[in-house]
Motif scaffolding. Structure first.
Motif, PDB file in Angstrom:
ATOM      1  N   HIS A 153      -1.652  -2.874   4.782  1.00 59.01           N
ATOM      2  CA  HIS A 153      -2.687  -2.624   5.795  1.00 59.01           C
ATOM      3  C   HIS A 153      -3.453  -3.906   6.128  1.00 59.01           C
ATOM      4  O   HIS A 153      -3.832  -4.136   7.285  1.00 59.01           O
ATOM      5  CB  HIS A 153      -3.651  -1.552   5.289  1.00 59.01           C
ATOM      6  CG  HIS A 153      -4.700  -1.174   6.274  1.00 59.01           C
ATOM      7  ND1 HIS A 153      -4.460  -0.321   7.333  1.00 59.01           N
ATOM      8  CD2 HIS A 153      -6.014  -1.539   6.372  1.00 59.01           C
ATOM      9  CE1 HIS A 153      -5.558  -0.176   8.039  1.00 59.01           C
ATOM     10  NE2 HIS A 153      -6.522  -0.909   7.492  1.00 59.01           N
ATOM     11  N   SER A 154      -3.677  -4.758   5.124  1.00 52.29           N
ATOM     12  CA  SER A 154      -4.482  -5.957   5.357  1.00 52.29           C
ATOM     13  C   SER A 154      -3.650  -7.167   5.747  1.00 52.29           C
ATOM     14  O   SER A 154      -4.197  -8.158   6.231  1.00 52.29           O
ATOM     15  CB  SER A 154      -5.287  -6.299   4.095  1.00 52.29           C
ATOM     16  OG  SER A 154      -4.420  -6.718   3.055  1.00 52.29           O
ATOM     17  N   ILE A 158      -1.120 -11.734  -1.151  1.00 48.81           N
ATOM     18  CA  ILE A 158      -2.088 -10.646  -1.235  1.00 48.81           C
ATOM     19  C   ILE A 158      -2.035 -10.069  -2.644  1.00 48.81           C
ATOM     20  O   ILE A 158      -0.966  -9.720  -3.150  1.00 48.81           O
ATOM     21  CB  ILE A 158      -1.780  -9.546  -0.203  1.00 48.81           C
ATOM     22  CG1 ILE A 158      -1.789 -10.119   1.215  1.00 48.81           C
ATOM     23  CG2 ILE A 158      -2.786  -8.402  -0.321  1.00 48.81           C
ATOM     24  CD1 ILE A 158      -1.347  -9.129   2.281  1.00 48.81           C
ATOM     25  N   VAL A 206      -7.236  -7.320  -2.187  1.00 55.65           N
ATOM     26  CA  VAL A 206      -7.505  -6.023  -1.573  1.00 55.65           C
ATOM     27  C   VAL A 206      -7.594  -4.976  -2.674  1.00 55.65           C
ATOM     28  O   VAL A 206      -6.956  -5.095  -3.714  1.00 55.65           O
ATOM     29  CB  VAL A 206      -6.413  -5.621  -0.557  1.00 55.65           C
ATOM     30  CG1 VAL A 206      -6.340  -6.599   0.599  1.00 55.65           C
ATOM     31  CG2 VAL A 206      -5.045  -5.490  -1.226  1.00 55.65           C
ATOM     32  N   SER A 243      -6.983   1.823  -1.170  1.00 53.62           N
ATOM     33  CA  SER A 243      -7.636   2.869  -0.381  1.00 53.62           C
ATOM     34  C   SER A 243      -7.322   4.243  -0.957  1.00 53.62           C
ATOM     35  O   SER A 243      -8.059   5.208  -0.731  1.00 53.62           O
ATOM     36  CB  SER A 243      -7.155   2.808   1.076  1.00 53.62           C
ATOM     37  OG  SER A 243      -7.427   1.548   1.647  1.00 53.62           O
ATOM     38  N   HIS A 284      -5.625 -13.696  -0.916  1.00 56.95           N
ATOM     39  CA  HIS A 284      -6.786 -12.837  -0.724  1.00 56.95           C
ATOM     40  C   HIS A 284      -6.557 -11.505  -1.435  1.00 56.95           C
ATOM     41  O   HIS A 284      -5.421 -11.100  -1.695  1.00 56.95           O
ATOM     42  CB  HIS A 284      -7.140 -12.641   0.757  1.00 56.95           C
ATOM     43  CG  HIS A 284      -6.113 -11.933   1.570  1.00 56.95           C
ATOM     44  ND1 HIS A 284      -5.008 -12.531   2.094  1.00 56.95           N
ATOM     45  CD2 HIS A 284      -6.066 -10.628   1.977  1.00 56.95           C
ATOM     46  CE1 HIS A 284      -4.300 -11.664   2.803  1.00 56.95           C
ATOM     47  NE2 HIS A 284      -4.922 -10.507   2.745  1.00 56.95           N
TER      48      HIS A 284
END
Length: 342
Positions: free
Chosen positions: A95-96, A54, A77, A80, A75
């Motif tokens: 979180h992801s 990540i 992110v 937030s 991936h």
């Protein structure tokens, strides 16, 4: 009997969302090993079979240079909680993610080779209650941006962010954590925050590919103290047990070494070999810089100091800008013999 558990699933989180204010440009995109720092770190991460990778990053990044199989594990992110430092990136990634634990790395660790990871994971098997594993280097310095964190910490991370507590140290000091001695390989944890640190890291990396490491001492003008700095460094390095060769680049036609000359001073300071390199010495079709580098690799020494105004190989130290008190330690860092922080 101590209880053990199976090895938890382990993912990788790369924190690449920082503002890079001290660097003045995006650290993730800094050129490194024919690609950029972020891509190179992902390529190096193949040393361990992470279940996922990540990237916490707040700008576009296309991992087009990655092998297809590696790319499928990556991936991206976005934070937030923007502007909250590493803790904000950690929250978004946890979180992801779906792994039980994560190795969390700052993107600006150019020498991290993932060798510590198996031992860190082994601790998790033998101490099932742990929620964090933190490496410690010289002087018991914590390395929280090259550490393992449980995904169970997500609620605590979010709570810290909502309370305005952004220091990662406060998070792991409040939970069951283990500290691992990594003082024997501190170079893995060197990070680059400034343009000067980036240049030093590139110099050290260049020397890692050479049989004999080289540092050029330079200055803008004749009489600026290059030879004085070189001879003082040779004397101190010799005192510390290093064998130092010295190459003097000159624009004069070389005849022979003279008493009191720069090469004579270097030899008296302890250099195990001294060479003069003038324009007539350089073979046709070869630049003087390349010839000096080739000459340096023929020296039977631990390291080579080159004195030159403009033709010395990289890395270079401008003696008019350098701190004389740290010059020898800077040379040892650039040659790979010392792992002090940049």
């Amino acid at each position: 009997m101590s209880k053990t558990r199976r090895s938890p699933s382990l993912g990788l989180i790369v924190l690449a969302g920082g503002l890079s204010t001290r660097m003045g440009r995006d650290k993730a995109g800094l050129p490194w090993h024919d690609t950029d720092l972020l891509t190179d770190q992902l390529l190096r991460s193949q040393a361990y079979p992470f279940s996922e990778r990540i990237i916490a990053i707040n700008r576009p990044y296309t991992p087009h240079e990655l092998p297809a199989k590696l790319g499928r594990t990556v991936h991206l992110v976005a934070d937030s909680y923007p502007g909250c430092g590493p803790l904000g990136g950690l929250e978004a990634a946890l979180h992801s993610g779906t792994s039980e634990f994560y190795l969390v790395l700052s993107v600006d660790l150019p020498f991290y080779n993932f060798a510590p990871v198996p031992d860190l994971v082994k601790l998790l098997r033998h101490q099932p209650d742990l929620l964090a594993v933190i490496p410690r280097t010289e002087n018991k310095q914590d390395q929280p941006l090259a550490a393992l964190y449980s995904r169970q910490l997500l609620p605590a991370v979010a709570d810290h962010l909502q309370k305005g507590e952004y220091r990662l140290r406060r998070l792991y000091q409040a939970v069951p954590a283990a500290y691992v001695d990594e003082s024997f390989r501190p170079a893995l944890y060197l990070n680059i925050n400034t343009p000067e640190a980036y240049e030093a890291a590139k110099g050290r990396d260049a020397n890692s590919c050479r049989q004999v490491p080289v540092v050029t001492l330079t200055a803008p003008d004749s009489g600026d103290g290059k030879t004085t700095a070189a001879t003082a460094a040779i004397a101190e390095l010799t005192r510390r047990g290093y064998q130092v060769a010295y190459i003097k680049s000159t624009h004069h036609i070389v005849t022979r070494q003279k008493i009191g000359s720069d090469t004579d001073r270097a030899q008296k300071a302890g250099a195990v070999s001294v060479c003069l390199c003038g324009p007539a010495d350089v073979p046709e079709g070869l630049s003087k810089e390349d010839y000096i580098l080739a000459l340096s690799q023929q020296q039977l020494a631990d390291l080579v100091l080159v004195e030159s105004r403009s033709h010395g190989p990289f890395p270079r130290i401008d003696v008019t800008q350098a701190d004389t008190g740290t010059l020898v330690d800077d040379i040892l860092f650039l040659t790979g013999y010392r792992s002090s922080a940049i």
